[in-house]
Write an enzyme that holds these catalytic residues in place. Structure first.
Site, PDB file in Angstrom:
ATOM      1  N   ARG A 183       0.935  -1.207   0.000  1.00 14.70           N
ATOM      2  CA  ARG A 183       0.058   0.144  -0.162  1.00 14.70           C
ATOM      3  C   ARG A 183       0.691   1.147  -0.086  1.00 14.70           C
ATOM      4  O   ARG A 183       0.565   2.383   0.658  1.00 14.70           O
ATOM      5  CB  ARG A 183      -0.983  -0.047   1.123  1.00 14.70           C
ATOM      6  CG  ARG A 183      -1.993  -1.221   1.201  1.00 14.70           C
ATOM      7  CD  ARG A 183      -2.664  -1.052  -0.076  1.00 14.70           C
ATOM      8  NE  ARG A 183      -3.485  -2.227   0.012  1.00 14.70           N
ATOM      9  CZ  ARG A 183      -3.693  -3.294  -0.752  1.00 14.70           C
ATOM     10  NH1 ARG A 183      -2.485  -3.617  -1.266  1.00 14.70           N
ATOM     11  NH2 ARG A 183      -4.602  -4.563  -0.567  1.00 14.70           N
ATOM     12  N   SER A 232     -11.217   0.481   2.505  1.00 13.74           N
ATOM     13  CA  SER A 232     -10.398   0.026   3.764  1.00 13.74           C
ATOM     14  C   SER A 232     -10.033   1.246   4.451  1.00 13.74           C
ATOM     15  O   SER A 232      -9.183   2.136   3.993  1.00 13.74           O
ATOM     16  CB  SER A 232      -9.328  -1.015   3.454  1.00 13.74           C
ATOM     17  OG  SER A 232      -9.935  -2.092   2.780  1.00 13.74           O
ATOM     18  N   GLU A 302      -5.045   3.696   5.932  1.00 11.93           N
ATOM     19  CA  GLU A 302      -4.975   3.655   4.755  1.00 11.93           C
ATOM     20  C   GLU A 302      -5.700   4.860   3.763  1.00 11.93           C
ATOM     21  O   GLU A 302      -5.131   5.391   2.586  1.00 11.93           O
ATOM     22  CB  GLU A 302      -5.677   2.301   4.382  1.00 11.93           C
ATOM     23  CG  GLU A 302      -5.382   1.925   2.714  1.00 11.93           C
ATOM     24  CD  GLU A 302      -5.718   0.512   2.545  1.00 11.93           C
ATOM     25  OE1 GLU A 302      -6.275   0.086   1.395  1.00 11.93           O
ATOM     26  OE2 GLU A 302      -5.414  -0.397   3.224  1.00 11.93           O
TER      27      GLU A 302
END
Length: 323
Positions: A183, A232, A302
């Site tokens: 990520r 998310s 995130e």
């Protein structure tokens, strides 16, 4: 941010937008842009007509003016105090094209929806793109954060990324140049991605369709895809899942104001109605504090939180705990 701030900023750079073909909007409501539907205004929003228009704008923009680039706004939480400076929004019209450029390669603009990229790959008979069918975002964000799902990540498909720097100069980055990790991309933050080339592999259409259908069925079963959400909320910690830690800390369904950790998937934060950015960020930091207290794990956001807090509504990390 006062109502006159955009006028003041425009007054300091009167010729920057002369000759450009894009749209300029003072005091642009960011709540209309993000999927959470919250946030204060952008001092100025500029929607360039295409890559050349964006490059011309960047060459003229004073270096001391803050600049933020947004795409489809799927994983952005814009704070209630708004965004100072200029927000560049890449539109689907100017940056959303997707086309096959070789037997196994596809080029997609930064504002192309991930789902559209997946569909284009299916049409071209290219495998390896089915995971994008389940990611609620655009190519630019996927490139920046190495978006992934269903066991596949963006870095597995990227060949090269085209970008402009703050002065409007063109750059081409290889997969290695992007410095991908979980990520995360190590590409310079001041680069604005305009488009990228991806590579797949030949696969029959029926197989691809089944893979895409499986992704869609999974999303509809376990994720609140019809809510005002940003996907998310937290990254998965090493060796475990964020949702498991949130659940075990007793935060499934937790609410602050109209912000809630989804009862369906507790790593999805949702705006149940009239939540503010302050409600949502406070909820997120409450969850982080409770998980830290319960398991000692420090969840990492995130979702990207940007902009200014409204006066008197600053949210501290982990609610200021020193654990």
């Amino acid at each position: 941010m006062s109502d006159n701030s955009a006028g003041t900023l425009l007054d300091t750079m009167p010729n920057v937008f002369d000759g450009l073909r894009g749209k300029v909007t003072p005091n642009a409501p960011m709540a209309n842009v993000t999927w959470f539907r919250v946030g204060g205004p952008a001092e100025i929003m500029f929607q360039p007509a295409d890559r050349d228009d964006l490059a011309a704008f960047l060459r003229k923009l004073p270096e001391d003016v803050p600049l933020l680039v947004v795409g489809v706004g799927s994983n952005l939480l814009i704070r209630d105090g708004g965004i100072p400076g200029v927000v560049v929004r890449l539109s689907a019209k100017g940056f959303g094209e997707v086309k096959q450029v070789s037997d196994t390669r596809i080029e997609a603009g930064a504002a192309c929806l991930d789902k559209r990229l997946s569909a284009a790959a299916h049409q071209a008979g290219l495998g390896g793109f089915h995971f994008y069918h389940g990611i609620p975002g655009g190519v630019g964000g996927a490139l920046r954060m190495n978006a992934g799902a269903n066991g596949t990540e963006t870095r597995e498909r990227v060949v090269e990324v085209h970008a402009l720097d703050r002065r409007g100069r063109k750059h081409v980055l290889s997969n290695a140049d992007m410095g991908y990790d979980y990520r995360h991309s190590a590409a310079p933050q001041d680069l604005i991605f305009t488009h990228a080339v991806f590579e797949g592999y030949r696969e029959d259409g029926e197989t691809i369709r089944k893979e895409m259908d499986a992704v869609q069925q999974h999303r509809e079963t376990v994720q609140p895809i019809r809510e005002k959400t940003g996907g998310s909320t937290f990254k998965n910690p090493p060796g475990t899942s964020a949702w498991k830690q949130i659940d075990e800390a007793g935060c499934r369904g937790l609410m602050i104001g109209a912000a809630q950790m989804s009862p369906m998937h507790c790593n999805f934060m949702i705006n149940t109605g009239n939540a503010t950015a302050y409600d949502l960020e406070s909820l997120g930091e409450t969850v982080r504090a409770r998980v830290l207290e319960h398991s000692g794990i420090r969840l990492e956001w995130e979702i990207k939180r940007l902009g200014n807090f409204r006066e008197g509504q600053m949210v501290q990390e982990f609610l200021g705990r020193l654990l």
